[in-house]
Motif scaffolding. Sequence first.
Motif, PDB file in Angstrom:
ATOM      1  N   LEU A  54       0.897  -1.169  -0.001  1.00 27.25           N
ATOM      2  CA  LEU A  54      -0.057  -0.001  -0.023  1.00 27.25           C
ATOM      3  C   LEU A  54       0.960   1.378  -0.059  1.00 27.25           C
ATOM      4  CD1 LEU A  54      -2.810  -0.856   2.544  1.00 27.25           C
ATOM      5  CD2 LEU A  54      -2.841  -0.899   0.061  1.00 27.25           C
ATOM      6  N   LEU A  55       1.876   1.304   0.891  1.00 21.15           N
ATOM      7  CA  LEU A  55       2.731   2.443   0.900  1.00 21.15           C
ATOM      8  C   LEU A  55       3.562   2.562  -0.432  1.00 21.15           C
ATOM      9  CD1 LEU A  55       4.292   2.125   4.550  1.00 21.15           C
ATOM     10  CD2 LEU A  55       2.869   3.977   3.697  1.00 21.15           C
ATOM     11  N   LEU A  56       3.895   1.505  -1.024  1.00 20.17           N
ATOM     12  CA  LEU A  56       4.743   1.545  -2.316  1.00 20.17           C
ATOM     13  C   LEU A  56       3.666   2.077  -3.434  1.00 20.17           C
ATOM     14  CD1 LEU A  56       6.684  -1.288  -3.626  1.00 20.17           C
ATOM     15  CD2 LEU A  56       5.216  -0.262  -5.287  1.00 20.17           C
ATOM     16  N   VAL A  57       2.603   1.577  -3.320  1.00 20.56           N
ATOM     17  CA  VAL A  57       1.756   2.178  -4.576  1.00 20.56           C
ATOM     18  C   VAL A  57       1.276   3.675  -4.260  1.00 20.56           C
ATOM     19  CG1 VAL A  57      -0.713   1.652  -3.729  1.00 20.56           C
ATOM     20  CG2 VAL A  57      -0.159   1.671  -6.132  1.00 20.56           C
ATOM     21  N   TYR A  58       1.376   3.985  -3.221  1.00 19.82           N
ATOM     22  CA  TYR A  58       1.193   5.395  -2.856  1.00 19.82           C
ATOM     23  C   TYR A  58       2.326   6.298  -3.377  1.00 19.82           C
ATOM     24  CZ  TYR A  58       0.761   9.681   0.124  1.00 19.82           C
ATOM     25  OH  TYR A  58       0.510  11.136   0.380  1.00 19.82           O
ATOM     26  N   ALA A  59       3.381   5.714  -3.077  1.00 13.01           N
ATOM     27  CA  ALA A  59       4.734   6.500  -3.448  1.00 13.01           C
ATOM     28  C   ALA A  59       4.861   6.628  -4.913  1.00 13.01           C
ATOM     29  CB  ALA A  59       5.826   5.832  -2.814  1.00 13.01           C
ATOM     30  N   ALA A  60       4.616   5.286  -5.637  1.00 14.75           N
ATOM     31  CA  ALA A  60       4.805   5.279  -7.215  1.00 14.75           C
ATOM     32  C   ALA A  60       3.829   6.297  -7.845  1.00 14.75           C
ATOM     33  CB  ALA A  60       4.375   3.841  -7.516  1.00 14.75           C
ATOM     34  N   MET A  61       2.581   6.412  -7.265  1.00 11.75           N
ATOM     35  CA  MET A  61       1.694   7.375  -7.958  1.00 11.75           C
ATOM     36  C   MET A  61       2.243   8.783  -7.715  1.00 11.75           C
ATOM     37  SD  MET A  61      -0.678   5.534  -9.354  1.00 11.75           S
ATOM     38  CE  MET A  61       0.640   4.295  -9.490  1.00 11.75           C
ATOM     39  N   GLN A  62       2.727   8.828  -6.577  1.00 15.30           N
ATOM     40  CA  GLN A  62       3.539  10.487  -6.270  1.00 15.30           C
ATOM     41  C   GLN A  62       4.493  10.482  -7.287  1.00 15.30           C
ATOM     42  OE1 GLN A  62       4.435  11.213  -2.274  1.00 15.30           O
ATOM     43  NE2 GLN A  62       2.815  12.560  -2.076  1.00 15.30           N
ATOM     44  N   PHE A  63       5.435   9.599  -7.552  1.00  4.15           N
ATOM     45  CA  PHE A  63       6.546   9.765  -8.388  1.00  4.15           C
ATOM     46  C   PHE A  63       5.879   9.980  -9.890  1.00  4.15           C
ATOM     47  CE2 PHE A  63       9.602   7.480 -11.382  1.00  4.15           C
ATOM     48  CZ  PHE A  63      10.711   8.299 -11.165  1.00  4.15           C
ATOM     49  N   LEU A  64       4.901   9.129 -10.393  1.00  5.71           N
ATOM     50  CA  LEU A  64       4.531   9.299 -11.626  1.00  5.71           C
ATOM     51  C   LEU A  64       3.821  10.707 -11.952  1.00  5.71           C
ATOM     52  CD1 LEU A  64       3.256   5.628 -12.270  1.00  5.71           C
ATOM     53  CD2 LEU A  64       5.251   6.755 -13.338  1.00  5.71           C
ATOM     54  N   PHE A  65       2.924  10.903 -11.045  1.00  8.40           N
ATOM     55  CA  PHE A  65       1.959  12.091 -11.404  1.00  8.40           C
ATOM     56  C   PHE A  65       2.487  13.564 -10.790  1.00  8.40           C
ATOM     57  CE2 PHE A  65      -1.046   8.322 -11.731  1.00  8.40           C
ATOM     58  CZ  PHE A  65      -1.727   9.019 -12.808  1.00  8.40           C
ATOM     59  N   ALA A  66       3.472  13.623  -9.853  1.00 13.41           N
ATOM     60  CA  ALA A  66       3.681  14.901  -9.457  1.00 13.41           C
ATOM     61  C   ALA A  66       4.235  15.777 -10.544  1.00 13.41           C
ATOM     62  CB  ALA A  66       4.943  14.537  -8.575  1.00 13.41           C
ATOM     63  N   PRO A  67       5.145  15.422 -11.678  1.00  8.15           N
ATOM     64  CA  PRO A  67       5.478  16.319 -12.685  1.00  8.15           C
ATOM     65  C   PRO A  67       4.206  16.615 -13.534  1.00  8.15           C
ATOM     66  CG  PRO A  67       6.886  14.328 -12.552  1.00  8.15           C
ATOM     67  CD  PRO A  67       5.905  14.236 -11.791  1.00  8.15           C
ATOM     68  N   LEU A  68       3.198  15.824 -13.756  1.00  9.90           N
ATOM     69  CA  LEU A  68       1.922  15.745 -14.584  1.00  9.90           C
ATOM     70  C   LEU A  68       1.200  16.892 -13.933  1.00  9.90           C
ATOM     71  CD1 LEU A  68      -0.063  15.254 -16.933  1.00  9.90           C
ATOM     72  CD2 LEU A  68      -0.927  13.300 -15.432  1.00  9.90           C
ATOM     73  N   ILE A  69       0.965  16.813 -12.451  1.00 11.71           N
ATOM     74  CA  ILE A  69       0.136  17.672 -11.938  1.00 11.71           C
ATOM     75  C   ILE A  69       0.714  19.093 -11.732  1.00 11.71           C
ATOM     76  CG2 ILE A  69      -0.831  18.375  -9.390  1.00 11.71           C
ATOM     77  CD1 ILE A  69      -1.538  15.379  -9.144  1.00 11.71           C
ATOM     78  N   GLY A  70       2.215  19.054 -11.581  1.00 11.34           N
ATOM     79  CA  GLY A  70       2.778  20.495 -11.764  1.00 11.34           C
ATOM     80  C   GLY A  70       2.595  21.208 -12.891  1.00 11.34           C
ATOM     81  N   ASN A  71       2.739  20.537 -14.064  1.00 11.93           N
ATOM     82  CA  ASN A  71       2.694  21.160 -15.370  1.00 11.93           C
ATOM     83  C   ASN A  71       1.044  21.447 -15.532  1.00 11.93           C
ATOM     84  OD1 ASN A  71       4.898  20.906 -17.512  1.00 11.93           O
ATOM     85  ND2 ASN A  71       5.157  19.304 -15.832  1.00 11.93           N
ATOM     86  N   LEU A  72       0.056  20.830 -15.111  1.00 13.42           N
ATOM     87  CA  LEU A  72      -1.247  21.266 -15.087  1.00 13.42           C
ATOM     88  C   LEU A  72      -1.570  22.365 -14.314  1.00 13.42           C
ATOM     89  CD1 LEU A  72      -3.208  17.874 -14.910  1.00 13.42           C
ATOM     90  CD2 LEU A  72      -3.077  19.151 -17.050  1.00 13.42           C
ATOM     91  N   SER A  73      -1.001  22.519 -13.033  1.00  8.72           N
ATOM     92  CA  SER A  73      -0.886  23.905 -12.478  1.00  8.72           C
ATOM     93  C   SER A  73      -0.634  24.871 -13.174  1.00  8.72           C
ATOM     94  CB  SER A  73      -0.503  23.793 -11.120  1.00  8.72           C
ATOM     95  OG  SER A  73       0.854  23.896 -10.959  1.00  8.72           O
TER      96      SER A  73
END
Length: 437
Positions: A54-73
Amino acid sequence: MLDEKFVRRGLFLVFVILFLDILGIAIIVPVLPTYLEELTGADISEAAIDGGWLLLVYAAMQFLFAPLIGNLSDRFGRRPVLLASVLTFAIDNLICALATSYWMLFIGRVLAGISGASFGTAAAYIADISHDGNRAKNFGLIGIAFGSGFALGPVLGGLLGELGPRVPFYGAAALSFVNFILGVFLLPETLDRANRRRFEWKRANPLGALKQMRNYPGIGWVGFVFFLFWLAHSVYPAVWSFVSSYRYGWSEGQIGLSLGIFGIGGALVMGIVLPQVVPRLGEWRTAVVGLTFTTLGAVGYAAAWQGWMVYAVIIATALESLADPPLRSIAAAHVPPSAQGELQGALTSVASITTIIGPLIFTQAFGYFTSAGAPVSFAGAPYALASCFLVGALVVFLLKIPRSRAVGPQGEEAAEVEDIPAIEKAARGELTRMPGN
């Protein structure tokens, strides 16, 4: 110049959003072992491994989506991205509270990781309403939100957990819904339309920041120290609850109390001790002290076979909180002001990788050394492994990180960066790789 009232209101609201988000994450930590055992029917050793995934998938989603969400903002503004994140986090916790299977809980943690990737947007929000004279002070709000949220969250989660292992998830969902309502009515937008840019997929690359680290002289070794340091630190969210429940028979309330005291001790050291130590020892020596006490702390938790010893270790090694701030400052000394944001993005990527790897390693270690087939029963094995990573970080720091920054008796910094022209060229992209990295 932005209106002072607007700035204060924006800073206050983004602090509240961060604080409630962190509170919502920390509130479920004390009940996770009991909840997983109840949900899956597994024993605590197997539940620890399930928790690691559960912790691994949480961190993996952060790693994958942080650049995407930053660019969307950058394209649509900070406000809609932050509001969408808070609402997603509320839905996630509601799913977890109502889960009837492990896979429902897994889906909830996927959503939590995606929503948690917006922490970078919160930092961008603060940057939008800051200037050179107050930017560092304003960014300090992020640390305060994290520290206070992780100190209070486990205590509150432990108390709610006494009513049932699902109750903290309902509490986290309620906090997030309140957070969302506050944001809808009160959170102002800080990114002017004139400053927004076109969204580009090639700029939303989670590996780009890591590649860029090679362009700055010496930053590779600093990044490696951070990697080992954060990898070791991921042992605490990964197994603290499992070790405490298995080794000491602690209840959810006792687990929450221990985490709360751990967080309060760190906050006191950061707020009171750090400002006194750095002017006297300098950043390099302060980092050595912090890394040394962090290593001793991990060894102490590994050896603590009785519950009271945990509190003794917390108090005796509280100076471990001195490590992170000077390390960040030393890293910042290796890049010019025009590249500080790029550096922080790279460090965020490093942190995300460690939160993917760490929980898996440490929960597997706990599961193996507490299983029936273990050669020796040793619940402190994850902390012993973490201490090995920390010894490595300390050795690399001592051998590879020069004393490149001096701090004067009044706390003023005398920058002494090894190769200013090379650093400036790296920031402009004129160098592809620095020697020695």
